[in-house]
Design a protein around this motif. Sequence first.
Motif, PDB file in Angstrom:
ATOM      1  N   GLY A  53       0.823  -1.221   0.000  1.00 25.77           N
ATOM      2  CA  GLY A  53       0.000   0.000   0.000  1.00 25.77           C
ATOM      3  C   GLY A  53       0.845   1.253   0.000  1.00 25.77           C
ATOM      4  N   THR A  54       1.867   1.280   0.862  1.00 28.14           N
ATOM      5  CA  THR A  54       2.613   2.533   0.982  1.00 28.14           C
ATOM      6  C   THR A  54       3.611   2.753  -0.144  1.00 28.14           C
ATOM      7  N   VAL A  55       3.767   1.776  -1.069  1.00 31.42           N
ATOM      8  CA  VAL A  55       4.570   2.076  -2.263  1.00 31.42           C
ATOM      9  C   VAL A  55       3.642   2.360  -3.441  1.00 31.42           C
ATOM     10  N   PHE A  56       2.703   1.457  -3.705  1.00 30.67           N
ATOM     11  CA  PHE A  56       1.884   1.554  -4.916  1.00 30.67           C
ATOM     12  C   PHE A  56       0.854   2.680  -4.837  1.00 30.67           C
ATOM     13  N   VAL A  57       0.422   3.038  -3.616  1.00 27.69           N
ATOM     14  CA  VAL A  57      -0.617   4.078  -3.491  1.00 27.69           C
ATOM     15  C   VAL A  57       0.008   5.412  -3.087  1.00 27.69           C
ATOM     16  N   ASP A  58       1.329   5.425  -2.926  1.00 25.63           N
ATOM     17  CA  ASP A  58       1.985   6.655  -2.463  1.00 25.63           C
ATOM     18  C   ASP A  58       2.548   7.425  -3.658  1.00 25.63           C
ATOM     19  N   GLN A  59       2.036   8.617  -3.864  1.00 29.06           N
ATOM     20  CA  GLN A  59       2.472   9.446  -4.981  1.00 29.06           C
ATOM     21  C   GLN A  59       3.981   9.699  -4.957  1.00 29.06           C
ATOM     22  N   ALA A  60       4.618   9.617  -3.795  1.00 28.22           N
ATOM     23  CA  ALA A  60       6.062   9.898  -3.712  1.00 28.22           C
ATOM     24  C   ALA A  60       6.879   8.977  -4.630  1.00 28.22           C
ATOM     25  N   TYR A  61       6.473   7.699  -4.744  1.00 24.77           N
ATOM     26  CA  TYR A  61       7.231   6.775  -5.599  1.00 24.77           C
ATOM     27  C   TYR A  61       6.919   7.008  -7.068  1.00 24.77           C
ATOM     28  N   TRP A  62       5.651   7.294  -7.366  1.00 26.55           N
ATOM     29  CA  TRP A  62       5.288   7.617  -8.752  1.00 26.55           C
ATOM     30  C   TRP A  62       6.056   8.854  -9.196  1.00 26.55           C
ATOM     31  N   GLN A  63       6.224   9.791  -8.254  1.00 25.54           N
ATOM     32  CA  GLN A  63       6.932  11.020  -8.593  1.00 25.54           C
ATOM     33  C   GLN A  63       8.386  10.732  -8.978  1.00 25.54           C
ATOM     34  N   ARG A  64       8.978   9.751  -8.283  1.00 29.24           N
ATOM     35  CA  ARG A  64      10.352   9.384  -8.628  1.00 29.24           C
ATOM     36  C   ARG A  64      10.411   8.709  -9.994  1.00 29.24           C
ATOM     37  N   ALA A  65       9.395   7.906 -10.302  1.00 28.66           N
ATOM     38  CA  ALA A  65       9.337   7.271 -11.623  1.00 28.66           C
ATOM     39  C   ALA A  65       9.149   8.333 -12.711  1.00 28.66           C
ATOM     40  N   ILE A  66       8.312   9.342 -12.411  1.00 31.81           N
ATOM     41  CA  ILE A  66       8.034  10.403 -13.383  1.00 31.81           C
ATOM     42  C   ILE A  66       9.296  11.249 -13.622  1.00 31.81           C
ATOM     43  N   ALA A  67      10.063  11.473 -12.556  1.00 30.27           N
ATOM     44  CA  ALA A  67      11.234  12.354 -12.676  1.00 30.27           C
ATOM     45  C   ALA A  67      12.424  11.668 -13.338  1.00 30.27           C
ATOM     46  N   ALA A  68      12.456  10.327 -13.296  1.00 26.57           N
ATOM     47  CA  ALA A  68      13.630   9.613 -13.823  1.00 26.57           C
ATOM     48  C   ALA A  68      13.633   9.615 -15.346  1.00 26.57           C
ATOM     49  N   LYS A  69      14.847   9.581 -15.935  1.00 27.60           N
ATOM     50  CA  LYS A  69      14.952   9.381 -17.388  1.00 27.60           C
ATOM     51  C   LYS A  69      14.415   7.984 -17.723  1.00 27.60           C
ATOM     52  N   PRO A  70      13.767   7.802 -18.885  1.00 27.63           N
ATOM     53  CA  PRO A  70      13.230   6.472 -19.222  1.00 27.63           C
ATOM     54  C   PRO A  70      14.275   5.359 -19.105  1.00 27.63           C
ATOM     55  N   SER A  71      15.502   5.631 -19.541  1.00 28.00           N
ATOM     56  CA  SER A  71      16.524   4.576 -19.515  1.00 28.00           C
ATOM     57  C   SER A  71      16.990   4.270 -18.088  1.00 28.00           C
ATOM     58  N   SER A  72      16.736   5.190 -17.151  1.00 25.65           N
ATOM     59  CA  SER A  72      17.227   5.001 -15.778  1.00 25.65           C
ATOM     60  C   SER A  72      16.155   4.474 -14.837  1.00 25.65           C
ATOM     61  N   THR A  73      14.893   4.442 -15.299  1.00 24.36           N
ATOM     62  CA  THR A  73      13.791   4.175 -14.366  1.00 24.36           C
ATOM     63  C   THR A  73      13.932   2.827 -13.677  1.00 24.36           C
ATOM     64  N   VAL A  74      13.969   1.743 -14.466  1.00 24.72           N
ATOM     65  CA  VAL A  74      13.972   0.406 -13.857  1.00 24.72           C
ATOM     66  C   VAL A  74      15.265   0.174 -13.084  1.00 24.72           C
ATOM     67  N   LYS A  75      16.395   0.592 -13.676  1.00 19.98           N
ATOM     68  CA  LYS A  75      17.687   0.420 -12.992  1.00 19.98           C
ATOM     69  C   LYS A  75      17.670   1.136 -11.642  1.00 19.98           C
ATOM     70  N   GLY A  76      17.119   2.352 -11.650  1.00 20.60           N
ATOM     71  CA  GLY A  76      17.064   3.135 -10.404  1.00 20.60           C
ATOM     72  C   GLY A  76      16.263   2.433  -9.320  1.00 20.60           C
ATOM     73  N   PHE A  77      15.103   1.858  -9.704  1.00 20.44           N
ATOM     74  CA  PHE A  77      14.262   1.184  -8.712  1.00 20.44           C
ATOM     75  C   PHE A  77      14.918  -0.109  -8.209  1.00 20.44           C
ATOM     76  N   LEU A  78      15.529  -0.875  -9.104  1.00 22.43           N
ATOM     77  CA  LEU A  78      16.190  -2.121  -8.675  1.00 22.43           C
ATOM     78  C   LEU A  78      17.356  -1.809  -7.741  1.00 22.43           C
ATOM     79  N   LEU A  79      18.169  -0.837  -8.144  1.00 15.05           N
ATOM     80  CA  LEU A  79      19.321  -0.468  -7.331  1.00 15.05           C
ATOM     81  C   LEU A  79      18.871   0.098  -5.978  1.00 15.05           C
ATOM     82  N   GLY A  80      17.854   0.963  -6.033  1.00 18.18           N
ATOM     83  CA  GLY A  80      17.345   1.581  -4.801  1.00 18.18           C
ATOM     84  C   GLY A  80      16.813   0.532  -3.831  1.00 18.18           C
ATOM     85  N   GLY A  81      16.031  -0.418  -4.357  1.00 18.09           N
ATOM     86  CA  GLY A  81      15.469  -1.464  -3.497  1.00 18.09           C
ATOM     87  C   GLY A  81      16.555  -2.289  -2.822  1.00 18.09           C
ATOM     88  N   LEU A  82      17.596  -2.643  -3.586  1.00 19.77           N
ATOM     89  CA  LEU A  82      18.656  -3.481  -3.022  1.00 19.77           C
ATOM     90  C   LEU A  82      19.524  -2.708  -2.024  1.00 19.77           C
TER      91      LEU A  82
END
Length: 453
Positions: free
Chosen positions: A231-260
């Motif tokens: 709930g607090t990731v998928f319903v929280d605009q803060a994470y969507w905002q990070r996805a929106i701000a990231a370059k398309p090529s960096s989006t998935v890499k950023g989330f995988l790296l951030g999570g780990l």
Amino acid sequence: KYLGHIQSSEWFNTAGRIIKTGLTAAAIVSAWTWAATLLQSSTVAYLYGISGPFWYASGATIQVLLFGILAIELKRKAPNAHTFLEIIRARYGNGSHKVFLVFALMTNMIVTAMLLLGGSAVVNGLTGMDISLAAFLIPIGVMIYTLVGGLKATFVADYMHTIIIFVTILTFVSAVYINTDITGGIEGMYDKLVQAAEIRPIEGNAGGAFLTMASAGGLMFGIINIVGNFGTVFVDQAYWQRAIAAKPSSTVKGFLLGGLCWFAIPFTLATTMGLTAVALDVDITMQQAQMGLVVPAAAVALMGEVGAILVLTMLFMAVTSAGSAELIAGSSLMTYDVYRTYKNPNATGKQLLKVSRTVIVIFGLGMGALAGILLGMGLSLGFVYLAMGILIGSAVIPIALTITWSRTTRGGAVSGALIGVVLALITWTGVASAESGGVVDIASLGGAFPMLY
């Protein structure tokens, strides 16, 4: 000023959509490092032994890794979105948009309230400052730099805060496991934890031991933790905002790296400080443990005043960086999903920027007031942390399917979210009442089984 950017409403809320992998990862680590990450993770280590930190860290890493899928779908299907609710509105219309707006704002409020509850309890415990005043003063510093610099300012602050948090955790690790004076290093900790299990065996753990993964309480916490954190990731605009701000090529890499990278924070801190609190038998009650006071108690036992200062610094970094992420997320929701959608569809960039900044001030002060009310009601960080999944968990699958699956219907998405939350509240209060002989209060609602069901 240094980069010569003109602060438009677009830049304020999306940071120009050009953030690269490293900064995206740091921003995710930082937005996901709440007061709860530092405090609640050590509480479960204190309560359940080593299974607690594992379930806490792994149970909240999954969501960020999976969110990378939604992030790339968002980039493909709605490259110019400012919030995830704009996608819901484009697909289902205004009625559904309003329903999910309530969930999104509720998530913002719950997360911010948790930050302030944990932060103010520790400030109060270490400095004696009035707890409600602490809850009110913490958001003010965050408000100032978020007001001036928008999303990009929160990213740069996130980077610095994350470095400070890692350095502090490594200091504690070396104090516990390398510098052997107080704890006796790794062997000393092992012996002390074996002895502690003989004095205070944990109910539901194999042999009552702290050093076992076979823990019924830990497993129950793990399930509640995994569901609640979706709930607090998928319903929280803060994470969507990070996805929106990231370059398309960096989006998935950023989330995988951030999570780990994030996994290391609660896991290391809790296996260090939570277990040190047990090994040194620090003097705290269960109620204080639920308020999040395990880390400060262990730090003071280890390093005296220096330990207290380190904990305060680390906590202030976590609260301010996650707090600024929530402030700007709340401001985007109010600016684009309330003001521009229902109030003034032809708003200019200047008007949108003004609304964004006004909302940040109101939201910051309002959250201080809300935290004060929750403290007055006697709610602790632990309680709110476990209850959040009940209130917002039902919106997760509808939101995820809206973005990823073409056959999701409006009725399915809305009724799923609403029926889910009604059933959740009925089950929660019903089980609590059955367990405690008809009494529904904070104590009975806070039990493990009502939350789990």
